[in-house]
Motif scaffolding. Structure first.
Motif, short mmCIF file in Angstrom:
data_model
loop_
_atom_site.label_atom_id
_atom_site.label_comp_id
_atom_site.label_asym_id
_atom_site.label_seq_id
_atom_site.Cartn_x
_atom_site.Cartn_y
_atom_site.Cartn_z
N LEU A 289 0.78 -1.73 0.02
CA LEU A 289 0.15 -0.50 -0.48
C LEU A 289 0.15 -0.42 -2.00
O LEU A 289 -0.68 0.29 -2.57
CB LEU A 289 0.83 0.73 0.12
CG LEU A 289 0.61 0.94 1.62
CD1 LEU A 289 1.20 2.27 2.06
CD2 LEU A 289 -0.87 0.90 1.97
N GLU A 290 1.04 -1.15 -2.65
CA GLU A 290 1.01 -1.15 -4.12
C GLU A 290 -0.24 -1.87 -4.62
O GLU A 290 -0.85 -1.47 -5.61
CB GLU A 290 2.29 -1.78 -4.67
CG GLU A 290 3.51 -0.93 -4.31
CD GLU A 290 4.73 -1.29 -5.13
OE1 GLU A 290 4.62 -2.16 -6.00
OE2 GLU A 290 5.79 -0.68 -4.89
N VAL A 291 -0.65 -2.92 -3.91
CA VAL A 291 -1.92 -3.60 -4.23
C VAL A 291 -3.08 -2.66 -3.92
O VAL A 291 -4.03 -2.55 -4.70
CB VAL A 291 -2.05 -4.92 -3.45
CG1 VAL A 291 -3.45 -5.50 -3.61
CG2 VAL A 291 -1.00 -5.92 -3.90
N GLU A 295 -5.89 -1.20 -6.62
CA GLU A 295 -7.33 -1.43 -6.44
C GLU A 295 -8.07 -0.16 -6.03
O GLU A 295 -9.25 -0.21 -5.69
CB GLU A 295 -7.55 -2.54 -5.42
CG GLU A 295 -6.99 -3.89 -5.90
CD GLU A 295 -7.26 -5.03 -4.94
OE1 GLU A 295 -7.85 -4.78 -3.86
OE2 GLU A 295 -6.89 -6.17 -5.26
N GLY A 296 -7.39 0.97 -6.08
CA GLY A 296 -8.03 2.26 -5.86
C GLY A 296 -8.31 2.61 -4.42
O GLY A 296 -9.10 3.52 -4.15
N ARG A 297 -7.67 1.93 -3.47
CA ARG A 297 -7.94 2.21 -2.06
C ARG A 297 -6.87 3.09 -1.42
O ARG A 297 -7.00 3.49 -0.26
CB ARG A 297 -8.08 0.89 -1.27
CG ARG A 297 -9.31 0.09 -1.64
CD ARG A 297 -9.52 -1.06 -0.67
NE ARG A 297 -8.45 -2.04 -0.75
CZ ARG A 297 -8.43 -3.06 -1.59
NH1 ARG A 297 -9.43 -3.22 -2.46
NH2 ARG A 297 -7.42 -3.93 -1.60
N PHE A 298 -5.79 3.37 -2.16
CA PHE A 298 -4.76 4.25 -1.62
C PHE A 298 -4.20 5.10 -2.74
O PHE A 298 -3.90 4.60 -3.84
CB PHE A 298 -3.63 3.44 -0.96
CG PHE A 298 -2.84 4.25 0.03
CD1 PHE A 298 -3.26 4.36 1.34
CD2 PHE A 298 -1.67 4.92 -0.34
CE1 PHE A 298 -2.55 5.12 2.27
CE2 PHE A 298 -0.96 5.68 0.57
CZ PHE A 298 -1.40 5.78 1.88
N PHE A 303 1.25 8.08 -1.49
CA PHE A 303 2.20 6.99 -1.27
C PHE A 303 3.63 7.46 -1.50
O PHE A 303 4.51 7.25 -0.67
CB PHE A 303 1.86 5.82 -2.19
CG PHE A 303 2.86 4.70 -2.15
CD1 PHE A 303 2.89 3.80 -1.10
CD2 PHE A 303 3.77 4.53 -3.19
CE1 PHE A 303 3.81 2.76 -1.06
CE2 PHE A 303 4.69 3.49 -3.17
CZ PHE A 303 4.70 2.60 -2.10
N TYR A 304 3.87 8.12 -2.64
CA TYR A 304 5.22 8.55 -2.97
C TYR A 304 5.68 9.73 -2.10
O TYR A 304 6.87 9.91 -1.87
CB TYR A 304 5.34 8.88 -4.45
CG TYR A 304 5.18 7.64 -5.31
CD1 TYR A 304 6.11 6.60 -5.22
CD2 TYR A 304 4.10 7.49 -6.16
CE1 TYR A 304 5.96 5.44 -5.97
CE2 TYR A 304 3.94 6.33 -6.91
CZ TYR A 304 4.88 5.32 -6.81
OH TYR A 304 4.72 4.17 -7.54
#
Length: 451
Positions: A289-291, A295-298, A303-304
């Motif tokens: 998910l960091e990638v 790349e603006g997908r998540f 996330f946090y």
């Protein structure tokens, strides 16, 4: 060193190089009804933990040789769910606070208050996975997870600790490792266990239906909405909502999920008012998910919010000592449902199971055993059936890998046809140029190489 106490009472390991303080503390805890073992060296404590299996460690911070902080770090590696309380002098309080931030359960200053000591011990023992008071829970909350692996036992110990709180949990692991089973175990170990556990696969529900499935709708909200529907979030009210493959959730819905988590309320489609909800959220993903965020997908804020605690489930290849246990478990279960007398594996068949690569993890092992049982004509599964089952299943690649290969091949063909002209390739693909460039970036493709 005092003798080990019977395991019917909570047992505490005391570590302090001051013999007088050690003796006084042991007397006080034994008078309070605890079993106590003691040592004046942190190095000895590690060996004692392996043998005596205490429910709590109380250690002095400053000691010659290995100090209390180093002892905690060593315990965190080998026994991550064993609570540790640090005793500290006033001058070392900052060090104790720093240790608490790294995961020490708590600290007490010398001279300590007796009531505060007992209160902190009782709180720590409630979180201890090994505590005798948890014996019933040990038989129920994790009953569906079959393991004898130290790696998995460590993970389950962490899960048991996490379950005691209401923190959001994110589970990482390859497809087929059992993320939903672990989420269910956390739910069953929590105070929400009597309420609903609702699982949602965010990648399996079409994007245009996911919002209404999650948040619900009222009659007439859209074509086909013939009656009110509460939605899966409200179905989980009071319990646990498990969002599997959260990385597949579309960005517009991520915004609404974040708002729901922040406001603790949900508004069905077509309804003017919101409904209060009380849920614990566990999410899972096999994606990085960091990638995806880079790349603006998540969304990073979502996330946090979801990743207060992260747990990583090992692949089957990382827990090979579980393969014979799992294979026999599946064999017994499947042969019963097929009404066949299949009792075991030929030695060479089991050897192959243990050696296999298992890209599909536990789910693939289950499929191999099921196919072998279905085709078996005798009480023992032979090597050939296991070989054939593994070979057939390994020819099938995961959906995400198949999609990645298709996209890469498709993009390469477009760029060849257009001589590396991105605008023309994007037009043929019926995508805007920005999206097309993102696809090329994702597959590390340089259009200039096709000119």
């Amino acid at each position: 060193m005092s003798p080990a106490q019977p395991q019917t009472q909570s047992q505490i390991l005391l570590v302090d190089d001051d013999p007088d303080l050690l003796r006084l503390l042991a007397i006080r805890l034994e008078a309070a009804g605890y079993g106590v073992i003691t040592t004046d060296k942190a190095e000895h404590a590690l060996a004692m933990i392996a043998v005596e299996r205490p429910h709590l460690v109380i250690t002095d911070l400053r000691m010659p040789g290995m100090d209390g902080s180093a002892l905690f770090e060593a315990i965190r590696v080998t026994h991550p769910a064993l609570p540790v309380i640090i005793l500290t002098a006033h001058g070392t309080i900052p060090d104790a606070i720093a240790a608490t931030n790294r995961g020490v359960f708590g600290y007490l200053t010398k001279p300590y208050d007796a009531k505060e000591l007992i209160d902190q011990i009782e709180r720590a023992l409630r979180f201890s996975v090994n505590s005798p008071t948890d014996a019933l829970g040990e038989q129920t909350w994790r009953a569906n997870i079959v393991t004898q692996s130290p790696v998995m036992e460590g993970l389950l110990a962490q899960a048991r600790l996490v379950a005691a709180s209401d923190a959001s949990v994110m589970l990482y692991g390859e497809s087929g490792t059992g993320k939903e089973l672990l989420a269910q175990a956390i739910h069953l170990a929590s105070t929400r266990s009597q309420a609903a556990f609702v699982a949602v696969n965010c990648g399996a529900i079409p994007e245009n239906l996911l919002e209404s499935e999650l948040f619900g709708y009222v009659r007439g909200a859209f074509t086909g909405a013939n009656k009110d529907y509460a939605g899966l979030v409200r179905e989980a009210d009071g319990g646990t909502l498990f969002l599997d493959e959260i990385g597949d959730m579309p960005l517009p819905l991520q915004v609404k999920l974040l708002r729901m988590l922040e406001q603790r309320e949900v508004r069905p489609l077509g309804e003017a008012k919101s409904h209060r909800i009380d849920i614990r959220v566990i999410s899972a993903t096999h994606r990085d998910l960091e990638v995806e965020m880079a790349e603006g997908r998540f969304r990073s804020d979502l996330f946090y919010r979801l990743k207060v605690v992260a747990l990583a489930i090992p692949s089957l290849a990382e827990r090979r000592d579980d393969i014979p246990l799992l294979a026999r478990y599946f064999l017994h279960k499947i042969s019963g449902s097929y009404r066949k007398e299949v009792n075991g594996f030929a030695p060479e068949a089991m050897e192959l199971l243990v050696r296999a690569s298992w890209p599909g993890n536990v789910r693939q092992l289950l499929n191999v055993v099921e196919q072998a049982v279905a085709l078996s004509t005798g009480p023992i599964v032979p090597l050939t059936l296991v070989q054939n089952a593994i070979r057939e299943l390994e020819d099938i690649i995961p959906f995400d890998e198949a999609r990645r290969r298709f996209e890469a091949d498709y993009l390469a063909r477009l760029l060849k046809m257009t001589g590396g002209n991105v605008a023309s390739a994007a037009t043929l693909a019926q995508r805007n140029r920005t999206d097309f460039y993102k696809l090329l970036q994702r597959h590390s493709m340089d259009p200039s190489l096709f000119k």
